[in-house]
Design an enzyme around this catalytic site. Sequence first.
Site, PDB file in Angstrom:
ATOM      1  N   SER A   1      -2.903  -7.710   2.901  1.00 44.13           N
ATOM      2  CA  SER A   1      -3.201  -7.570   4.333  1.00 44.13           C
ATOM      3  C   SER A   1      -3.639  -8.909   4.912  1.00 44.13           C
ATOM      4  CB  SER A   1      -4.320  -6.544   4.545  1.00 44.13           C
ATOM      5  OG  SER A   1      -3.932  -5.299   4.062  1.00 44.13           O
TER       6      SER A   1
ATOM      7  N   HIS B   1       0.839  -1.211   0.000  1.00 44.31           N
ATOM      8  CA  HIS B   1       0.000   0.000   0.000  1.00 44.31           C
ATOM      9  C   HIS B   1       0.874   1.262   0.000  1.00 44.31           C
ATOM     10  CE1 HIS B   1      -3.076  -2.664   2.276  1.00 44.31           C
ATOM     11  NE2 HIS B   1      -3.656  -2.370   1.135  1.00 44.31           N
TER      12      HIS B   1
ATOM     13  N   ARG C   1      -2.254  -6.250  -8.239  1.00 40.82           N
ATOM     14  CA  ARG C   1      -1.198  -7.210  -7.951  1.00 40.82           C
ATOM     15  C   ARG C   1      -1.148  -8.347  -8.957  1.00 40.82           C
ATOM     16  NH1 ARG C   1      -3.192  -7.557  -1.932  1.00 40.82           N
ATOM     17  NH2 ARG C   1      -4.999  -7.071  -3.186  1.00 40.82           N
TER      18      ARG C   1
ATOM     19  N   LYS D   1     -17.772  -7.110   7.377  1.00 41.97           N
ATOM     20  CA  LYS D   1     -16.465  -7.753   7.233  1.00 41.97           C
ATOM     21  C   LYS D   1     -15.748  -7.735   8.584  1.00 41.97           C
ATOM     22  CE  LYS D   1     -12.655  -7.335   3.953  1.00 41.97           C
ATOM     23  NZ  LYS D   1     -12.153  -6.534   2.851  1.00 41.97           N
TER      24      LYS D   1
HETATM   25  P1  ADP Z   1      -5.989  -6.138   0.622  1.00 36.84           P
HETATM   26  O1  ADP Z   1      -6.484  -6.764  -0.666  1.00 36.84           O
HETATM   27  O2  ADP Z   1      -4.518  -6.302   0.835  1.00 36.84           O
HETATM   28  O3  ADP Z   1      -6.840  -6.408   1.833  1.00 36.84           O
HETATM   29  P2  ADP Z   1      -7.067  -3.417   0.467  1.00 36.84           P
HETATM   30  O4  ADP Z   1      -8.519  -3.641   0.343  1.00 36.84           O
HETATM   31  O5  ADP Z   1      -6.638  -2.679   1.652  1.00 36.84           O
HETATM   32  O6  ADP Z   1      -6.125  -4.639   0.356  1.00 36.84           O
HETATM   33  O7  ADP Z   1      -6.510  -2.752  -0.871  1.00 36.84           O
HETATM   34  C1  ADP Z   1      -6.634  -1.433  -1.254  1.00 36.84           C
HETATM   35  C2  ADP Z   1      -5.996  -1.285  -2.619  1.00 36.84           C
HETATM   36  O8  ADP Z   1      -4.586  -1.484  -2.510  1.00 36.84           O
HETATM   37  C3  ADP Z   1      -6.475  -2.282  -3.681  1.00 36.84           C
HETATM   38  O9  ADP Z   1      -6.497  -1.627  -4.932  1.00 36.84           O
HETATM   39  C4  ADP Z   1      -5.405  -3.339  -3.672  1.00 36.84           C
HETATM   40  O10 ADP Z   1      -5.322  -4.008  -4.907  1.00 36.84           O
HETATM   41  C5  ADP Z   1      -4.177  -2.475  -3.428  1.00 36.84           C
HETATM   42  N1  ADP Z   1      -3.090  -3.254  -2.864  1.00 36.84           N
HETATM   43  C6  ADP Z   1      -3.086  -3.992  -1.742  1.00 36.84           C
HETATM   44  N2  ADP Z   1      -1.891  -4.585  -1.549  1.00 36.84           N
HETATM   45  C7  ADP Z   1      -1.102  -4.211  -2.609  1.00 36.84           C
HETATM   46  C8  ADP Z   1       0.226  -4.516  -3.025  1.00 36.84           C
HETATM   47  N3  ADP Z   1       0.993  -5.348  -2.327  1.00 36.84           N
HETATM   48  N4  ADP Z   1       0.698  -3.939  -4.152  1.00 36.84           N
HETATM   49  C9  ADP Z   1      -0.106  -3.123  -4.882  1.00 36.84           C
HETATM   50  N5  ADP Z   1      -1.374  -2.818  -4.556  1.00 36.84           N
HETATM   51  C10 ADP Z   1      -1.875  -3.356  -3.447  1.00 36.84           C
END
Ligand code: ADP
Length: 163
Positions: free
Chosen positions: A128, A17, A90, A41
């Site tokens: 996460s 992130h 990703r 969730k």
């Molecule tokens: P997660 O899928 O890890 O629970 P979130 O819902 O917090 O993540 O994700 C918020 C945004 O950040 C989404 O667009 C997700 O694809 C992106 N994201 C999460 N982890 C990464 C990563 N390692 N590299 C690039 N983008 C990421």
Amino acid sequence: MRHAIYPGSFDPITNGHLAIVERGLRLFDKLIVAIARNPRKQSLFSVEERKEIISEALDQHARVEVDAFDGLLVDYCKRRGTHMVLRGLRAVSDFEYEFQMANMNRKLDPGFDTVFLMTGEDHFYISSQFVREVATFGGDVSCLVPPGVSKRLIEKCKKGDGT
Ligand code: ADP
């Protein structure tokens, strides 16, 4: 001023992130990291804890604001006066979900647009969910998350709680 919203669960924020925020700051003047409240969730950290953790991790970035929102992302964007959303990609598995979401949001608000940044080679495997799982079983996640997060994960997992 061009600003965009970076929405997500951030439960907890990871180095993946952070890299997206840092790269997003090259494209936008300001970024709002917005935690989506989702009562259905189950989360490890409460929204308030996540806000605190993200603010700590992004302390050095004056052009970043941390917030939380309920309801539709398009409505939150309107309230914040922007149509731009930043998301990270990703893997192919992310693509399908993101593609649907971007199109659904544009259906709800034709002015809405999503900017995607492809993850870097060091971060494509970080999520996460995996960070939570590894930490729950006592694994070392210090190379995957900012230092403050690692400390809090250890404390949280010792207590064995979640919200
Ligand atoms: P997660 O899928 O890890 O629970 P979130 O819902 O917090 O993540 O994700 C918020 C945004 O950040 C989404 O667009 C997700 O694809 C992106 N994201 C999460 N982890 C990464 C990563 N390692 N590299 C690039 N983008 C990421």
